[in-house]
Write a protein that holds these residues in place. Structure first.
Motif, mmCIF file in Angstrom:
data_model
loop_
_atom_site.group_PDB
_atom_site.id
_atom_site.type_symbol
_atom_site.label_atom_id
_atom_site.label_comp_id
_atom_site.label_asym_id
_atom_site.label_seq_id
_atom_site.Cartn_x
_atom_site.Cartn_y
_atom_site.Cartn_z
ATOM 1 N N MET A 288 0.848 -1.169 0.000
ATOM 2 C CA MET A 288 0.000 0.000 0.000
ATOM 3 C C MET A 288 0.892 1.230 0.000
ATOM 4 N N THR A 289 0.466 2.234 -0.722
ATOM 5 C CA THR A 289 1.189 3.497 -0.710
ATOM 6 C C THR A 289 0.611 4.396 0.376
ATOM 7 N N LEU A 290 1.359 5.414 0.739
ATOM 8 C CA LEU A 290 0.876 6.367 1.713
ATOM 9 C C LEU A 290 -0.358 7.087 1.180
ATOM 10 N N GLU A 291 -0.369 7.383 -0.095
ATOM 11 C CA GLU A 291 -1.524 8.043 -0.712
ATOM 12 C C GLU A 291 -2.762 7.157 -0.629
ATOM 13 N N GLU A 292 -2.578 5.867 -0.872
ATOM 14 C CA GLU A 292 -3.704 4.932 -0.755
ATOM 15 C C GLU A 292 -4.196 4.862 0.687
ATOM 16 N N PHE A 293 -3.269 4.843 1.627
ATOM 17 C CA PHE A 293 -3.655 4.818 3.033
ATOM 18 C C PHE A 293 -4.454 6.069 3.391
ATOM 19 N N ASN A 294 -3.967 7.221 2.989
ATOM 20 C CA ASN A 294 -4.663 8.478 3.295
ATOM 21 C C ASN A 294 -6.079 8.497 2.725
ATOM 22 N N ALA A 295 -6.297 7.793 1.624
ATOM 23 C CA ALA A 295 -7.602 7.792 0.966
ATOM 24 C C ALA A 295 -8.583 6.771 1.550
ATOM 25 N N LEU A 296 -8.099 5.877 2.398
ATOM 26 C CA LEU A 296 -8.976 4.855 2.970
ATOM 27 C C LEU A 296 -10.022 5.480 3.889
ATOM 28 N N ASP A 297 -11.196 4.830 3.977
ATOM 29 C CA ASP A 297 -12.158 5.273 4.987
ATOM 30 C C ASP A 297 -11.590 4.902 6.357
ATOM 31 N N GLN B 26 -7.805 -0.788 10.130
ATOM 32 C CA GLN B 26 -7.348 -2.156 9.865
ATOM 33 C C GLN B 26 -5.913 -2.161 9.375
ATOM 34 N N ALA B 27 -5.564 -1.218 8.519
ATOM 35 C CA ALA B 27 -4.191 -1.132 8.017
ATOM 36 C C ALA B 27 -3.224 -0.831 9.157
ATOM 37 N N LEU B 28 -3.596 0.080 10.028
ATOM 38 C CA LEU B 28 -2.741 0.428 11.163
ATOM 39 C C LEU B 28 -2.613 -0.729 12.137
ATOM 40 N N GLU B 29 -3.679 -1.501 12.272
ATOM 41 C CA GLU B 29 -3.663 -2.643 13.192
ATOM 42 C C GLU B 29 -2.626 -3.686 12.787
ATOM 43 N N LEU B 30 -2.274 -3.739 11.510
ATOM 44 C CA LEU B 30 -1.227 -4.656 11.068
ATOM 45 C C LEU B 30 0.144 -4.216 11.570
ATOM 46 N N CYS B 31 0.254 -2.956 11.966
ATOM 47 C CA CYS B 31 1.507 -2.426 12.500
ATOM 48 C C CYS B 31 1.547 -2.470 14.019
ATOM 49 N N CYS B 32 0.382 -2.285 14.638
ATOM 50 C CA CYS B 32 0.295 -2.236 16.101
ATOM 51 C C CYS B 32 -1.174 -2.352 16.495
ATOM 52 N N VAL B 33 -1.480 -3.198 17.471
ATOM 53 C CA VAL B 33 -2.875 -3.429 17.832
ATOM 54 C C VAL B 33 -3.382 -2.540 18.965
ATOM 55 N N SER B 34 -2.566 -1.641 19.479
ATOM 56 C CA SER B 34 -3.036 -0.735 20.523
ATOM 57 C C SER B 34 -4.110 0.182 19.953
ATOM 58 N N GLU C 196 -6.215 5.008 17.162
ATOM 59 C CA GLU C 196 -7.086 6.190 17.188
ATOM 60 C C GLU C 196 -6.279 7.481 17.068
ATOM 61 N N GLY C 197 -5.133 7.526 17.735
ATOM 62 C CA GLY C 197 -4.273 8.703 17.633
ATOM 63 C C GLY C 197 -3.762 8.912 16.224
ATOM 64 N N MET C 198 -3.398 7.827 15.579
ATOM 65 C CA MET C 198 -2.910 7.922 14.197
ATOM 66 C C MET C 198 -4.033 8.352 13.249
#
Length: 166
Positions: free
Chosen positions: A1-10, A16-24, A29-31
């Motif tokens: 995934m690109t950063l642009e694609e991430f920014n465009a996600l609902d 869900q994408a962030l949860e793959l990096c960290c489940v806190s 929510e902060g991100m």
């Protein structure tokens, strides 16, 4: 995934994408509040800033998203849908001798009994023996110091995972 694609996600898909990096959940929510990110440097800086606002319970929640070092079955089950991020990170365990695997298993058990959570280490680039030695060294830490070390290791892991975004 690109950063642009991430920014465009609902928001749900971004979470869900962030949860793959960290489940806190607090970190996620902060991100989400910081989106959109201008570039990868902004993403990394925000990830660290948000991480540094978290408390003990948030760190422990983040640690729950990790398999035990060397627990191959747990790796496969936990990260089946994540592109094998953790499996790749722990690839140094694959070449370990039986003795080192046994030391890791015993060390993991002692660590979890002592601190109440699994051993967290940024495994990328480390051999199983190196991880085993780190685990054994960290068993002597007092609980507060060890939590701080584990939290820094978790931050390294989530930063590496964010770096995989194009």
């Amino acid at each position: 995934m690109t950063l642009e694609e991430f920014n465009a996600l609902d928001e749900a898909a971004a979470a869900q994408a962030l949860e793959l990096c960290c489940v806190s959940q607090q970190w996620i929510e902060g991100m989400l509040r910081e989106r959109p990110f201008a570039n990868k440097s902004n993403l990394r800086n925000c990830a660290e800033t948000v991480w540094n606002t978290l408390g003990r319970d948030d760190y422990l929640e983040a640690f729950e998203g990790h398999p035990k070092i060397g627990d191959v079955d747990s790796l496969k089950a936990k990260y089946a849908g994540s592109g094998n991020l953790a499996a790749h990170e722990q690839s140094g365990v694959a070449a370990a001798t039986d003795d080192v695997i046994e030391r890791l298993a015993a060390g993991n058990e002692r660590y979890e009994t002592r601190f109440g959570y699994i051993f967290i280490v940024c495994a990328t680039g480390k051999s199983a023996l190196e991880m085993c030695e780190l685990l054994e060294q960290r068993l002597d830490n007092d609980p507060e110091r060890e939590l701080a070390i584990a939290a820094r290791e978790q931050l390294k892991i989530l930063q590496i995972r964010l770096e995989q975004w194009q």
